[in-house]
Design a protein around this motif. Structure first.
Motif, PDB file in Angstrom:
ATOM      1  N   SER A 172       7.062  11.385  -2.341  1.00  0.00           N
ATOM      2  CA  SER A 172       7.386  11.961  -4.318  1.00  0.00           C
ATOM      3  C   SER A 172       8.839  13.018  -3.382  1.00  0.00           C
ATOM      4  N   ARG A 173       9.684  12.366  -3.718  1.00  0.00           N
ATOM      5  CA  ARG A 173      10.716  13.303  -3.226  1.00  0.00           C
ATOM      6  C   ARG A 173      11.224  13.774  -4.236  1.00  0.00           C
ATOM      7  N   TYR A 174      12.078  15.281  -4.556  1.00  0.00           N
ATOM      8  CA  TYR A 174      13.197  14.911  -5.313  1.00  0.00           C
ATOM      9  C   TYR A 174      12.261  15.340  -7.214  1.00  0.00           C
ATOM     10  N   ASN A 175      10.784  16.079  -6.749  1.00  0.00           N
ATOM     11  CA  ASN A 175      10.519  16.284  -8.168  1.00  0.00           C
ATOM     12  C   ASN A 175      10.246  17.918  -8.678  1.00  0.00           C
ATOM     13  N   ARG A 176       9.010  18.499  -9.421  1.00  0.00           N
ATOM     14  CA  ARG A 176       9.362  19.431  -9.518  1.00  0.00           C
ATOM     15  C   ARG A 176       8.035  19.650  -9.665  1.00  0.00           C
ATOM     16  N   ILE A 177       7.163  19.644  -8.512  1.00  0.00           N
ATOM     17  CA  ILE A 177       5.596  19.280  -8.078  1.00  0.00           C
ATOM     18  C   ILE A 177       5.689  21.050  -7.596  1.00  0.00           C
ATOM     19  N   ARG A 178       4.982  22.507  -7.857  1.00  0.00           N
ATOM     20  CA  ARG A 178       5.074  24.030  -7.323  1.00  0.00           C
ATOM     21  C   ARG A 178       3.322  23.274  -7.008  1.00  0.00           C
ATOM     22  N   LYS A 179       2.964  22.620  -6.847  1.00  0.00           N
ATOM     23  CA  LYS A 179       1.211  23.272  -6.321  1.00  0.00           C
ATOM     24  C   LYS A 179       0.804  21.842  -5.781  1.00  0.00           C
TER      25      LYS A 179
ATOM     26  N   GLU B 166       2.578  27.003  -3.649  1.00  0.00           N
ATOM     27  CA  GLU B 166       1.248  26.629  -3.012  1.00  0.00           C
ATOM     28  C   GLU B 166       0.071  25.567  -2.141  1.00  0.00           C
ATOM     29  N   ILE B 167       0.612  25.678  -1.069  1.00  0.00           N
ATOM     30  CA  ILE B 167      -1.058  24.374  -0.142  1.00  0.00           C
ATOM     31  C   ILE B 167      -2.658  24.831  -0.574  1.00  0.00           C
ATOM     32  N   HIS B 168      -3.220  23.904  -1.099  1.00  0.00           N
ATOM     33  CA  HIS B 168      -4.335  24.606  -0.740  1.00  0.00           C
ATOM     34  C   HIS B 168      -4.984  24.188   0.268  1.00  0.00           C
ATOM     35  N   GLU B 169      -6.043  24.772   1.050  1.00  0.00           N
ATOM     36  CA  GLU B 169      -6.321  25.392   2.192  1.00  0.00           C
ATOM     37  C   GLU B 169      -7.099  24.239   2.739  1.00  0.00           C
ATOM     38  N   ASP B 170      -8.078  22.776   2.151  1.00  0.00           N
ATOM     39  CA  ASP B 170      -8.107  21.567   1.965  1.00  0.00           C
ATOM     40  C   ASP B 170      -7.630  21.107   1.375  1.00  0.00           C
TER      41      ASP B 170
ATOM     42  N   THR C 102       0.564  -1.221   0.167  1.00  0.00           N
ATOM     43  CA  THR C 102       0.102   0.679  -0.324  1.00  0.00           C
ATOM     44  C   THR C 102       0.616   1.226  -0.444  1.00  0.00           C
ATOM     45  N   THR C 103       2.322   1.410  -0.302  1.00  0.00           N
ATOM     46  CA  THR C 103       3.381   2.262  -0.467  1.00  0.00           C
ATOM     47  C   THR C 103       3.387   2.648  -2.051  1.00  0.00           C
ATOM     48  N   VAL C 104       3.510   4.110  -2.053  1.00  0.00           N
ATOM     49  CA  VAL C 104       3.276   4.924  -3.828  1.00  0.00           C
ATOM     50  C   VAL C 104       4.802   5.038  -3.615  1.00  0.00           C
ATOM     51  N   TYR C 105       5.705   4.853  -4.433  1.00  0.00           N
ATOM     52  CA  TYR C 105       6.752   5.292  -4.237  1.00  0.00           C
ATOM     53  C   TYR C 105       6.924   6.675  -5.470  1.00  0.00           C
ATOM     54  N   CYS C 106       7.226   7.513  -5.217  1.00  0.00           N
ATOM     55  CA  CYS C 106       7.117   8.384  -6.790  1.00  0.00           C
ATOM     56  C   CYS C 106       8.586   9.070  -6.738  1.00  0.00           C
ATOM     57  N   ASP C 107       9.596   9.282  -5.848  1.00  0.00           N
ATOM     58  CA  ASP C 107      10.743  10.136  -5.668  1.00  0.00           C
ATOM     59  C   ASP C 107      11.410   9.980  -7.473  1.00  0.00           C
ATOM     60  N   ASP C 108      12.290  11.353  -7.223  1.00  0.00           N
ATOM     61  CA  ASP C 108      12.794  11.437  -9.001  1.00  0.00           C
ATOM     62  C   ASP C 108      12.398  10.761 -10.037  1.00  0.00           C
ATOM     63  N   ARG C 109      11.052  11.213 -10.105  1.00  0.00           N
ATOM     64  CA  ARG C 109      10.590  10.847 -12.045  1.00  0.00           C
ATOM     65  C   ARG C 109      10.060  11.927 -12.290  1.00  0.00           C
ATOM     66  N   GLU C 110      10.600  13.433 -11.927  1.00  0.00           N
ATOM     67  CA  GLU C 110      10.493  14.790 -12.688  1.00  0.00           C
ATOM     68  C   GLU C 110       8.903  15.050 -12.598  1.00  0.00           C
ATOM     69  N   LEU C 111       8.021  14.962 -11.995  1.00  0.00           N
ATOM     70  CA  LEU C 111       6.802  14.923 -11.767  1.00  0.00           C
ATOM     71  C   LEU C 111       6.437  16.621 -11.488  1.00  0.00           C
ATOM     72  N   ASP C 112       5.811  16.943 -12.185  1.00  0.00           N
ATOM     73  CA  ASP C 112       5.209  18.428 -11.988  1.00  0.00           C
ATOM     74  C   ASP C 112       3.734  18.647 -11.629  1.00  0.00           C
ATOM     75  N   ALA C 113       3.481  17.293 -10.889  1.00  0.00           N
ATOM     76  CA  ALA C 113       1.915  16.903 -10.327  1.00  0.00           C
ATOM     77  C   ALA C 113       2.309  16.580  -9.271  1.00  0.00           C
ATOM     78  N   VAL C 114       1.082  16.212  -8.405  1.00  0.00           N
ATOM     79  CA  VAL C 114       0.766  14.732  -7.819  1.00  0.00           C
ATOM     80  C   VAL C 114       0.314  13.684  -7.659  1.00  0.00           C
ATOM     81  N   PRO C 115       0.566  12.377  -8.975  1.00  0.00           N
ATOM     82  CA  PRO C 115       0.114  12.123  -9.855  1.00  0.00           C
ATOM     83  C   PRO C 115      -1.275  11.678  -8.371  1.00  0.00           C
ATOM     84  N   PRO C 116      -2.722  10.362  -9.520  1.00  0.00           N
ATOM     85  CA  PRO C 116      -3.919   9.801  -9.123  1.00  0.00           C
ATOM     86  C   PRO C 116      -2.832   8.661  -8.003  1.00  0.00           C
ATOM     87  N   LEU C 117      -3.961   8.562  -7.150  1.00  0.00           N
ATOM     88  CA  LEU C 117      -3.090   7.398  -6.159  1.00  0.00           C
ATOM     89  C   LEU C 117      -3.820   6.207  -6.292  1.00  0.00           C
ATOM     90  N   PRO C 118      -3.955   5.417  -5.918  1.00  0.00           N
ATOM     91  CA  PRO C 118      -5.016   4.161  -5.653  1.00  0.00           C
ATOM     92  C   PRO C 118      -5.442   4.418  -4.418  1.00  0.00           C
TER      93      PRO C 118
END
Length: 316
Positions: free
Chosen positions: A144-151, A175-179, A120-136
């Motif tokens: 999701s460490r060492y990526n390019r996520i801005r928001k 930026e992080i949404h309040e909710d 039940t663990t998802v590892y997305c480290d160092d994948r050049e992501l620019d957004a949080v991927p949809p998770l199971p």
């Protein structure tokens, strides 16, 4: 004449002996049947008046049940092969259905192909992501460490009721949404180190570990009483954020408070203790780090009377 009679009698006897029936000796091996002959359920009695069919019947009766079954005349049927179990993924889907590798990202690539899903663990480290991927939906730990996520958007973690830990160290989050977090009912650990966060959102009361070190919170990035209702919080790390104050009040459950390398210049005598209650002891809070701040801890000696240990910092 006598000699001729003897020869005739000899030939007669020889022909009589040759004409006699020859019977084979039947040997019964008791080890083969696993039972002594005397203990067979049907005793074998040979009757010379019975025919060969009766003899075969009696022999068949004496065979053990295991051997009788192996020589059964019933047609052999193949046992159906047991179907191999279908592997299940953390979202509960199978390899024969949809969503085998998790939900699809915006680019049409399954999350568990883009990242690594183990249990039940998802590892997305160092994948050049620019957004949080949809998770199971059954994700428990997300890295999701060492990526390019801005928001972090409002629905990035929606309906993830099993999620316990989020670690998004070393991205470009500003930026992080309040909710984004407060609707997660089981969230225990939140690690957002080394980003560009200027404002903390509302946090769920279930948190036990928060690390938002090396961000840009400054003097206004933490709202008043932001940690007051976090009654299970044990570790709070806010180093390197240019803070000019200690965020109060702090929950009684807190064990470690790290505020190194900020701009904290003063502390009140009731920051940790209760000046109106000299019997109050705060036993849980054993680790306070204030080194790297322009504050002289020796000016407020009564502020530490209730603590088991003195804070680490400048005493001059």
């Amino acid at each position: 004449m006598q000699t001729f009679v003897n020869i005739f009698l000899g030939l007669f006897i020889f022909e009589s002996v040759g004409a006699a029936p020859i019977t084979d000796t039947i040997i019964y091996d008791s080890e083969f049947y696993d039972l002594p002959l005397g203990e067979l359920p049907h005793s074998f009695v040979y009757d010379e008046n019975e025919g060969s069919d009766q003899l075969m019947t009696e022999i068949g009766t004496a065979l053990p049940s295991v051997i009788q079954e192996s020589y059964s005349s019933a047609p052999l049927t193949e046992e159906p092969e047991e179907e191999a179990s279908t592997p299940k993924l953390i979202d509960g889907s199978s390899a024969q259905g949809s969503g085998v590798l998790g939900p699809q990202t915006q680019d049409g690539l399954p999350t568990c192909l883009l990242c690594t899903c183990l249990g039940t663990t998802v590892y997305c480290d160092d994948r050049e992501l620019d957004a949080v991927p949809p998770l199971p939906k059954k994700t428990t730990y997300f890295y999701s460490r060492y990526n390019r996520i801005r928001k972090i958007n409002k629905n990035d973690f929606i309906n993830l009721n099993n999620l316990k830990s989020i670690d998004m160290t070393a991205n470009f989050i500003s930026e992080i949404h309040e909710d984004a977090f407060w609707r997660l009912p089981q969230l225990k650990e939140l690690v957002l180190r080394d980003n560009k966060i200027r404002q903390l959102p509302e946090l769920p009361s279930t948190l036990t570990f928060i690390d938002v070190s090396k961000n840009r919170l400054g003097r206004t990035g933490i709202r008043n009483e932001a940690f007051k209702d976090l009654h299970e919080l044990q570790h709070l790390y806010i180093t390197d954020n240019n803070l000019d104050h200690i965020p109060l009040p702090l929950p009684e459950s807190l064990q470690a408070l790290h505020l190194q390398n900020n701009n904290i210049q003063e502390m009140h005598e009731d920051t940790f203790c209760r000046m109106k209650d000299f019997n109050y002891v705060r036993r849980a809070l054993e680790d306070i780090r204030l080194d790297g701040n322009p504050i002289n801890l020796s000016k407020t000696p009564y502020a530490y009377m209730c603590l088991p240990r003195l804070p680490v910092g400048n005493l001059m």
